[in-house]
Design a protein around this motif. Structure first.
Motif, PDB file in Angstrom:
ATOM      1  N   GLN A 232       0.825  -1.090  -0.023  1.00 31.74           N
ATOM      2  CA  GLN A 232      -0.132   0.101   0.010  1.00 31.74           C
ATOM      3  C   GLN A 232       0.782   1.097   0.092  1.00 31.74           C
ATOM      4  N   ASP A 234       1.582   3.865   1.804  1.00 30.69           N
ATOM      5  CA  ASP A 234       1.449   4.451   3.115  1.00 30.69           C
ATOM      6  C   ASP A 234       2.651   5.484   2.953  1.00 30.69           C
ATOM      7  N   ASN A 245       7.418   1.125   3.044  1.00 31.25           N
ATOM      8  CA  ASN A 245       5.927   0.427   2.799  1.00 31.25           C
ATOM      9  C   ASN A 245       6.128  -1.053   2.651  1.00 31.25           C
ATOM     10  N   LEU A 248       5.780  -2.290   6.266  1.00 30.53           N
ATOM     11  CA  LEU A 248       4.310  -2.177   6.716  1.00 30.53           C
ATOM     12  C   LEU A 248       3.559  -3.289   6.056  1.00 30.53           C
ATOM     13  N   ARG A 252       1.600  -6.264   8.095  1.00 27.62           N
ATOM     14  CA  ARG A 252       0.052  -6.576   7.905  1.00 27.62           C
ATOM     15  C   ARG A 252      -0.354  -7.995   7.558  1.00 27.62           C
ATOM     16  N   ASN A 612      -5.279   0.357  -3.419  1.00 33.46           N
ATOM     17  CA  ASN A 612      -4.231   0.397  -2.170  1.00 33.46           C
ATOM     18  C   ASN A 612      -3.584   1.711  -2.163  1.00 33.46           C
ATOM     19  N   GLY A 614      -3.686   4.011  -0.094  1.00 33.98           N
ATOM     20  CA  GLY A 614      -3.296   4.438   1.177  1.00 33.98           C
ATOM     21  C   GLY A 614      -4.043   5.733   1.567  1.00 33.98           C
ATOM     22  N   ASP A 615      -3.987   6.240   2.594  1.00 33.40           N
ATOM     23  CA  ASP A 615      -4.696   7.385   3.182  1.00 33.40           C
ATOM     24  C   ASP A 615      -4.206   8.597   2.593  1.00 33.40           C
ATOM     25  N   SER A 788     -10.073  -0.337   0.839  1.00 35.30           N
ATOM     26  CA  SER A 788     -10.207  -0.335   2.576  1.00 35.30           C
ATOM     27  C   SER A 788     -11.741  -0.713   2.962  1.00 35.30           C
ATOM     28  N   LYS A 807      -6.265   0.659  12.508  1.00 33.09           N
ATOM     29  CA  LYS A 807      -5.087   0.910  11.677  1.00 33.09           C
ATOM     30  C   LYS A 807      -4.712  -0.334  11.127  1.00 33.09           C
TER      31      LYS A 807
END
Length: 998
Positions: A232, A234, A245, A248, A252, A612, A614-615, A788, A807
């Motif tokens: 993702q 991020d 990334n 992370l 996950r 993907n 990310g925020d 998401s 999260k």
């Protein structure tokens, strides 16, 4: 395992043997008569066939019960077992078995392929040796199907009649005849690969429970799984982005990755390419694609089915490949030939040459729009003409990749000199390339544009002069809604005006100039309708293409030199499809300019295009949400369906990588690049797109000097060596998986609970409620989102109840190994429109008996608890988009028994049947609206309970409790699908057949 392949393929009797298939269905559900039982009288079905054909067909109908454990290479053993339950027909037939079982039907055309220096490359089945002039007119894509049928023809799995159907393609294709096809290999990515391996593990348990041998669940053809969909975006705009990334990604997905690593050890013939290696399609193109197999001296064309719609990218290399659902892929792995309708082929002639400044993306968006308008669903598209020789292999792959967007099964480019040059560039050895060329020339599968071209026959024809292609993008919600770049500003404003739909947002005139001012990390910032908040050069469609990637680098370089800079609140990213991209961007010196504009490399895999992304920064997200801004994403991907890229970007546009950089610099899609400046340079002068756009000569020079064969060799030399995080994963050696009930990633699905050897049989539907009532173009993203997990969704509640922090929710795609979450995520797309809600958007529905508004999962659970079946009403193109098996598995788990739609996407319809769901089509000119169906009725589908009374495509009556009755077409398209339906789905069928083997 050889017997497994022979047996499990048996049921693939095509529609031309419909009576035979029905005889099998009735026999296979019963126990064979004991030896002392009197022989049954000759079958009335068998009497319809002439001597040998009758015996062959009748033998095949009973083969499933008595072939388990038979040594097919021993005619004597075979004959003695057949006598056990012989009818007079079989008794006559067994005398011919020795000849049929021991000789290949086309052994006479098995030919050696000589090497230029002496010896031979191997042997192959030579179609020219058949001396049939019809073959010379066949499209190249059909010749690959023909070769497979000839090579596999044993009059059991594949018959001479099947070969004849393909040779006579010009006459048989319009009749929608059914043929078997055995792909050479299967390709998976991790989003679809995890549930596939879960199913295989679960099938092993099911066979054990039925008293069978779990080792029979093993792939029989090469299976390549590339872990590429879990990264993702991020971290962006950082030299450390790739490492951060990936860390992370492993945090996950450690459990999922360990499960896949277990699968690579537990199952034979399965290669798992670790995370960080690249995207599956580019790895396939640059490394995995064989073009021609040499399997122990047997030469044959490479072909592949994959659990990703864009498997078609390999068609650009002359390898026949397309996407299938996970359940179909699993059956193919286990030796089950695919049953397919012999497709029509659209001949797409290319002439001329692309103009300066026009990219491969512009070409593919033009082609997509043309083919979508022409209508190519369920067909092959084959590109031909002198113009094909003038476009690069990477450009071809870009066009082939988008086959799902124009609706074709395949967009095929036959092998020519350009293909051979690409194979050498990507590190294939000279000997391998020589073998490929020699084989394809010998078998009339090679195109040489230096020689006169023989006219081939196509089902229909299209033509495009490449010089007519102009710069364009596509959107804001569908990939085939092409917009010429010069018309973009006007089109955007019409989208703001238009009512809500594929080309509309219904923003009131007085609100169209709204400005949302906010503070971005201490800097003043503002957003308007059309402001770009995500600019992503993504991996799938374009990063196999050095011309557009280096073009993007040149745009960034020229912008830097003129003093232009992307605004810091635009989320920029570059996710290459393979490590080779990084090498040639560094070699060219252009990566540093991309970095300066925020396009640092964020990872190697599928990112923004799959959701993907990310925020967004909290300040940007708040500015969009608080002011109801129609924010935009611009990406170089192939999918831009609403709600897919990011929940907050309602306008999503597909564009070439250079245009992604340009729109990021402009900061808005509300711009006319011909008349309006992108920005102001450091000298105070306006800078226009033409000032930073590279010429074709500049791009060609960069490609020539920067893309080198050694880059491919070094990248793929170590591709299977993994990385430290992957290599540190410890996994058990057990052949059966030890399920952890507390896992929120991997869970044993309930598909085979309480399964017995007796198939459940066909079934209709009685007094079912309508769970959802949809309009047109409901995609697999609507049915089973990959992005998401919304904080207020049933899936979120499930995770929170099990102690998972928000999260750590990860995405739906990453949690496809857990049926509990995926069932709750079914129909959970935040942009889904359900007519039962009367215009309200969101993943809810009305529970008809009480009138309550509930989440779809909660409503479905109530219906199931009350023992009430449900159906879904839908419009046209139901299930378009990614080949997502969870879009069929999820509805099945929710209790949906049937879907009634105007039309279905090819893969999704097949997947519904594969999960035991009935697909019905309204008659032409009818739909739920014209029939005045509200969805508040109860529906009874009058389908016979005896599978022998159902025919592919037959009419079915649907009655409602309101007194309305209408006729639909049952979309069981082949006899095979009827057999699967009789067993409750394709996987239960395979399990029963394998479990019965001794």
């Amino acid at each position: 395992m050889h017997i497994t392949g022979s047996h499990s393929s048996f049921l693939l009797r095509r529609a031309s043997r419909s009576t035979t298939s029905r005889l099998h269905s009735s026999i296979s559900a019963k126990s064979p008569p004991p030896p002392s039982s009197p022989s049954p009288s000759p079958s009335p079905v068998a009497s319809q066939f002439r001597s040998h054909t009758a015996a062959s067909a009748a033998f095949r109908t009973v083969r499933s019960r008595w072939s388990h454990g038979v040594d097919w290479r021993s005619p004597a053993s075979l004959s003695s077992q057949i006598r056990t339950a012989a009818s007079p027909v079989l008794d006559r037939f067994h005398r011919n078995l020795s000849t049929i079982a021991s000789e290949h039907a086309f052994s006479g055309i098995l030919t050696g392929l000589p090497k230029p220096g002496g010896g031979e490359f191997g042997k192959f089945y030579s179609s020219p040796a058949l001396n049939d002039p019809r073959i010379d007119k066949l499209p190249y894509s059909i010749r690959i199907l023909l070769e497979s049928a000839i090579r596999n023809c044993d009059n059991f799995q594949v018959t001479k009649e099947d070969v004849e159907k393909i040779i006579d393609w010009e006459k048989t294709a319009p009749k929608q005849v059914e043929i078997p096809f055995k792909p050479a290999r299967v390709l998976l990515q991790d989003f679809t690969g995890v549930p596939a391996v879960v199913d295989l593990a679960c099938m092993r348990d099911a066979i054990n429970n039925l008293g069978g041998d779990s080792d029979k669940i093993n792939p029989l053809v090469p299976v390549d799984l590339v872990v590429d969909h879990s990264v993702q975006v991020d971290v962006t705009r950082s030299e450390n982005a790739v490492k951060a990334n990936m860390e992370l990604e492993f945090q996950r997905n450690k459990e999922r990755f360990a499960f896949l690593k277990w699968g690579s050890k537990a199952f034979q013939n399965m290669l798992v390419v670790p995370p960080g290696s690249g995207i599956v399609h580019q790895v396939n193109l640059e490394y995995l694609g064989r073009v021609v197999f040499n399997n122990d001296g047997m030469l044959y064309p490479d072909s592949v089915v994959g659990t990703d719609s864009h498997t078609t990218m390999i068609d650009g290399l002359g390898v026949a490949g397309w996407g299938v659902g996970g359940i179909e892929a699993e059956a193919a792995m286990l030796g089950q030939p695919m049953s397919m309708v012999l497709p029509g082929v659209v001949g797409f002639k290319l002439s001329g040459k692309l103009r300066d400044g026009v990219t491969a993306t512009d070409l593919v968006l033009t082609v997509t729009q043309m083919l979508r308008k022409h209508g190519v669903v369920g067909k092959f598209v084959e590109f031909h003409g002198d113009g094909v020789g003038k476009i690069s292999l990477a450009d071809r792959a870009t066009i082939a990749n988008m086959s799902p967007e124009y609706g074709a099964t395949m967009g095929f480019f036959p092998v020519d000199h350009v293909t051979l040059q690409y194979l050498k560039l990507t590190g294939r050895s000279d000997d391998t390339v020589a073998m490929i060329e020699a084989y394809l020339r010998a078998n009339n599968m090679f195109v040489d544009y230096n020689e006169p071209q023989q006219e081939r026959v196509y089902s229909s024809y299209l033509e495009l002069n490449l010089s007519e292609v102009e710069p364009c993008i596509s959107g804001p919600k569908r990939p085939h809604d092409r917009v010429p770049l010069k018309e973009m500003k006007a089109d955007w404003h019409s989208c703001l005006d238009n009512k809500v739909g594929f080309k509309g947002f219904a923003v009131p005139k007085e609100a169209q100039d709204k400005v949302a001012k906010f503070d971005f990390h201490g800097q003043p910032a503002e957003l308007r309708h059309g402001s770009v908040v995500i600019a992503a050069i993504t991996s799938c469609t374009n990063t196999s293409n050095p011309s557009v990637m280096l073009g993007a680098g040149l745009v960034a370089k020229k912008a830097c030199e003129l003093g232009l800079q992307v605004k810091p609140w635009v989320k920029t990213s570059l996710a290459p499809g393979s490590g080779v991209v990084t090498k040639y961007l560094l070699q060219s010196g252009l990566q540093k300019y991309l970095n300066e504009q925020g396009f640092d490399i964020v990872g190697y895999g599928c990112t923004t295009c799959i959701g993907n992304s990310g925020d967004l920064d909290e300040s940007v997200a708040s500015a969009i949400s608080d002011n109801d801004i129609i924010a935009s994403a611009v990406l170089s991907g192939n999918r831009n369906f609403e709600g897919r890229v990011h929940a907050l970007t309602r306008a999503n546009y597909l564009a070439s990588p250079p245009l992604v950089v340009a729109y990021a610099l402009a900061g808005t899609v509300d711009i006319d690049f011909e008349k309006e400046p992108i920005g102001v340079g450091k000298d105070g002068k306006n800078v226009y797109l033409r000032d930073i756009w590279p010429s074709s000569e500049e791009i060609a020079e960069a490609v020539q000097s920067s893309v080198l064969p050694d880059m491919f060799k070094s990248t793929y030399k170590s591709i299977t060596e993994g990385n430290p995080m992957w290599n540190d994963l410890n996994v058990p050696e057990a052949k059966l998986y030890s399920w952890d009930e507390n896992s929120t990633y991997i869970h044993q699905p309930p598909y085979f609970t309480n399964m017995t050897m007796d198939p459940p049989g066909a079934h209709g539907v009685k007094d079912a409620y309508c769970l959802l009532n949809f309009g047109d173009s409901i995609t697999t993203d609507h049915i089973s989102p990959a992005g998401s997990i919304h904080k207020d969704s049933p899936a979120a509640k499930f995770l929170l109840d099990r102690g998972v922090d928000r999260k750590d929710f990860n995405s739906y795609g990453s949690r496809r190994g857990n049926d509990e979450i995926m069932a709750r995520g079914t129909f959970a797309n935040i942009r889904i429109v359900n007519k039962l809600l009367k215009g309200e958007v969101g993943p809810q529905t009305v529970h008809i008996p009480t009138g309550e508004k509930l989440s779809v999962f909660d409503a479905a659970s109530r219906y199931k608890a009350a023992g009430q079946d449900t159906i879904v009403l839908a419009g046209a193109e139901y299930g378009s988009g990614s080949s997502r098996d969870w879009a069929a598995k999820g509805p099945m788990l929710l209790g949906v028994k049937a879907v009634i739609a105007k039309s279905f996407e090819r893969i999704h319809r097949s997947n519904l049947v594969g999960m035991g769901i009935i697909p019905l089509c309204f008659k032409a000119g009818e739909d739920a609206d014209t029939l005045q169906l509200t969805g508040h009725e109860r529906y009874t589908i009058d389908l016979p309970n005896n599978i022998n009374e159902i025919r592919p495509g037959q009419d079915v009556t649907v009655k409602t409790d309101s007194g309305k009755s209408f006729t639909c077409t049952a979309r069981f398209d082949t006899e095979v699908e009827l057999a699967y339906f009789n067993h409750g789905g394709i996987l239960p069928y395979v399990i029963r057949q394998l479990a019965a083997q001794k």
